[in-house]
Scaffold this active site. Structure first.
Site, PDB file in Angstrom:
ATOM      1  N   HIS A  94      18.639  -8.614  -5.030  1.00 40.97           N
ATOM      2  CA  HIS A  94      17.248  -8.842  -4.623  1.00 40.97           C
ATOM      3  C   HIS A  94      17.262  -9.172  -3.135  1.00 40.97           C
ATOM      4  O   HIS A  94      17.707 -10.245  -2.738  1.00 40.97           O
ATOM      5  CB  HIS A  94      16.636  -9.991  -5.407  1.00 40.97           C
ATOM      6  CG  HIS A  94      16.455  -9.663  -6.864  1.00 40.97           C
ATOM      7  ND1 HIS A  94      15.495  -8.789  -7.323  1.00 40.97           N
ATOM      8  CD2 HIS A  94      17.124 -10.079  -7.958  1.00 40.97           C
ATOM      9  CE1 HIS A  94      15.570  -8.690  -8.636  1.00 40.97           C
ATOM     10  NE2 HIS A  94      16.557  -9.454  -9.056  1.00 40.97           N
ATOM     11  N   ARG A 118      26.240 -11.189  -5.098  1.00 40.26           N
ATOM     12  CA  ARG A 118      25.656 -10.460  -6.228  1.00 40.26           C
ATOM     13  C   ARG A 118      25.449  -9.041  -5.721  1.00 40.26           C
ATOM     14  O   ARG A 118      24.682  -8.800  -4.786  1.00 40.26           O
ATOM     15  CB  ARG A 118      24.335 -11.084  -6.657  1.00 40.26           C
ATOM     16  CG  ARG A 118      23.676 -10.280  -7.758  1.00 40.26           C
ATOM     17  CD  ARG A 118      22.756 -11.111  -8.585  1.00 40.26           C
ATOM     18  NE  ARG A 118      21.534 -11.486  -7.897  1.00 40.26           N
ATOM     19  CZ  ARG A 118      20.526 -12.130  -8.488  1.00 40.26           C
ATOM     20  NH1 ARG A 118      20.621 -12.469  -9.783  1.00 40.26           N
ATOM     21  NH2 ARG A 118      19.439 -12.452  -7.824  1.00 40.26           N
ATOM     22  N   ASP A 131      35.567  -5.289  -0.180  1.00 38.64           N
ATOM     23  CA  ASP A 131      36.390  -5.043   1.001  1.00 38.64           C
ATOM     24  C   ASP A 131      36.014  -5.946   2.175  1.00 38.64           C
ATOM     25  O   ASP A 131      36.790  -6.105   3.120  1.00 38.64           O
ATOM     26  CB  ASP A 131      36.313  -3.565   1.420  1.00 38.64           C
ATOM     27  CG  ASP A 131      37.379  -2.720   0.743  1.00 38.64           C
ATOM     28  OD1 ASP A 131      38.214  -3.280   0.005  1.00 38.64           O
ATOM     29  OD2 ASP A 131      37.388  -1.489   0.961  1.00 38.64           O
ATOM     30  N   GLU A 190      21.231 -10.631 -19.092  1.00 36.90           N
ATOM     31  CA  GLU A 190      19.815 -10.791 -18.750  1.00 36.90           C
ATOM     32  C   GLU A 190      18.925  -9.742 -19.401  1.00 36.90           C
ATOM     33  O   GLU A 190      17.828  -9.475 -18.906  1.00 36.90           O
ATOM     34  CB  GLU A 190      19.631 -10.814 -17.228  1.00 36.90           C
ATOM     35  CG  GLU A 190      20.270  -9.671 -16.475  1.00 36.90           C
ATOM     36  CD  GLU A 190      20.197  -9.850 -14.958  1.00 36.90           C
ATOM     37  OE1 GLU A 190      19.437 -10.693 -14.472  1.00 36.90           O
ATOM     38  OE2 GLU A 190      20.913  -9.108 -14.261  1.00 36.90           O
ATOM     39  N   ASP A 203      14.950 -12.110 -15.731  1.00 32.07           N
ATOM     40  CA  ASP A 203      15.046 -10.757 -16.291  1.00 32.07           C
ATOM     41  C   ASP A 203      15.089 -10.796 -17.814  1.00 32.07           C
ATOM     42  O   ASP A 203      14.543  -9.908 -18.479  1.00 32.07           O
ATOM     43  CB  ASP A 203      16.282 -10.036 -15.746  1.00 32.07           C
ATOM     44  CG  ASP A 203      15.988  -9.363 -14.415  1.00 32.07           C
ATOM     45  OD1 ASP A 203      14.985  -8.643 -14.325  1.00 32.07           O
ATOM     46  OD2 ASP A 203      16.763  -9.567 -13.464  1.00 32.07           O
TER      47      ASP A 203
HETATM   48  C1  3PY Z   1      17.423 -13.701 -13.414  1.00 31.34           C
HETATM   49  O1  3PY Z   1      16.868 -14.768 -13.742  1.00 31.34           O
HETATM   50  O2  3PY Z   1      17.079 -12.582 -13.829  1.00 31.34           O
HETATM   51  C2  3PY Z   1      18.528 -13.744 -12.485  1.00 31.34           C
HETATM   52  O3  3PY Z   1      19.131 -12.751 -12.232  1.00 31.34           O
HETATM   53  C3  3PY Z   1      18.831 -15.082 -11.879  1.00 31.34           C
HETATM   54  O4  3PY Z   1      19.726 -15.024 -10.891  1.00 31.34           O
HETATM   55 MG    MG Z   2      18.152 -10.976 -12.851  1.00 31.68          MG
END
Ligand code: 3PY
Ligand code: MG
Length: 253
Positions: free
Chosen positions: A46, A71, A85, A151, A177
């Site tokens: 994100h 992430r 890398d 998620e 999510d």
């Molecule tokens: C979510 O809540 O979907 C996440 O990925 C939190 O980092």
């Molecule tokens: Mg998420």
């Protein structure tokens, strides 16, 4: 030289606290690192961060003794490779929905014989100048942290398979999510969402993997810590927002 203090603390049974960072400014990362986090997660899922930004952010975190993680955008070997890398000490992979997808994430992170990560001189291997490439690959396999995000409804249903995958260190609940996937977008306290999180938490806590979760407050962090979660992340934006709003409310009242 990669020595992953966060992974060492997790392996010792300790709880680690981290913070998402979404901004490409190394000074902001350095400032954040100096607050005492165990690890920072540069959020390329994100936001706008690219591997080029993250290489500089890694240096800033390492300078202040904080574990740099990212992430990544997606669970693809050629994408994960470009992030690793830069010298990251591990990655957090979003949307991992099955044992096969979890195995794919591990294969992308680890070198032979555990995986198929592409090998070349890069910042991650100190460009081959500190140790032999063979020694580096074995050290990277030991030190690099693999976090997968649980998620979606599919991931919840596959949770017993996910905890059995070798090479995963942390299974991380993404509450937002997950609420969306279950048809209750943003309603984290809906009974379906709570039940799904409970199922994931109970299964991970009964396994040899660490439970991770995103929290929006210290109170939620304490609740999950007391429940056994050992990899707990919040984000810089909440602190900035609340601090600024609190200040403006006070000075304008
Ligand atoms: C979510 O809540 O979907 C996440 O990925 C939190 O980092
Ligand atoms: Mg998420």
């Amino acid at each position: 030289m990669l020595r992953n203090a966060t992974k060492a603390r997790l392996l010792a049974g300790e709880t680690v606290f981290g913070c998402f960072v979404r901004y490409a400014e190394p000074a902001f990362t350095e400032f954040t690192a100096m607050q005492g986090w165990d690890f920072l997660v540069f959020d390329a899922e994100h936001g706008t961060l690219q591997p080029r930004d993250i290489e500089g952010l890694c240096r800033a975190a390492e300078l202040r003794g904080v574990t740099p993680l990212a992430r990544v955008t997606t669970n693809e070997a050629h994408v994960i490779l470009r992030f690793l890398d830069t010298g990251l000490h591990g990655v957090q992979v979003p949307w991992v929905n099955s044992a096969a997808e979890a195995e794919r994430a591990v294969r992308s992170v680890k070198y032979e014989p555990l995986g198929r990560r592409g090998l070349a001189g890069s910042r991650a291997s100190d460009w081959g100048m500190e140790e032999s490439i063979a020694d580096y690959t074995q050290r990277a396999n030991r030190e690099t942290l693999v976090v997968v995000q649980v998620e979606t409804q599919a991931a919840v249903e596959a949770i017993e398979d996910l905890v059995a995958i070798d090479g995963l260190d942390v299974l991380f609940i993404g509450p937002t999510d997950l609420s969306h996937s279950l048809g209750h977008p943003g309603d984290l306290s809906h009974p379906d969402v709570v039940a799904a999180m409970d199922r994931v938490a109970d299964t991970v806590l009964a396994s040899d993997k660490a439970l991770g979760i995103f929290v929006g407050s210290a109170a939620a962090a304490r609740t999950w810590r007391d429940r056994g979660a050992r990899y707990i992340i919040t984000g810089t934006d909440g602190f900035l927002r609340h601090g600024m709003q609190d200040y403006l409310t006070q000075v304008r009242s």
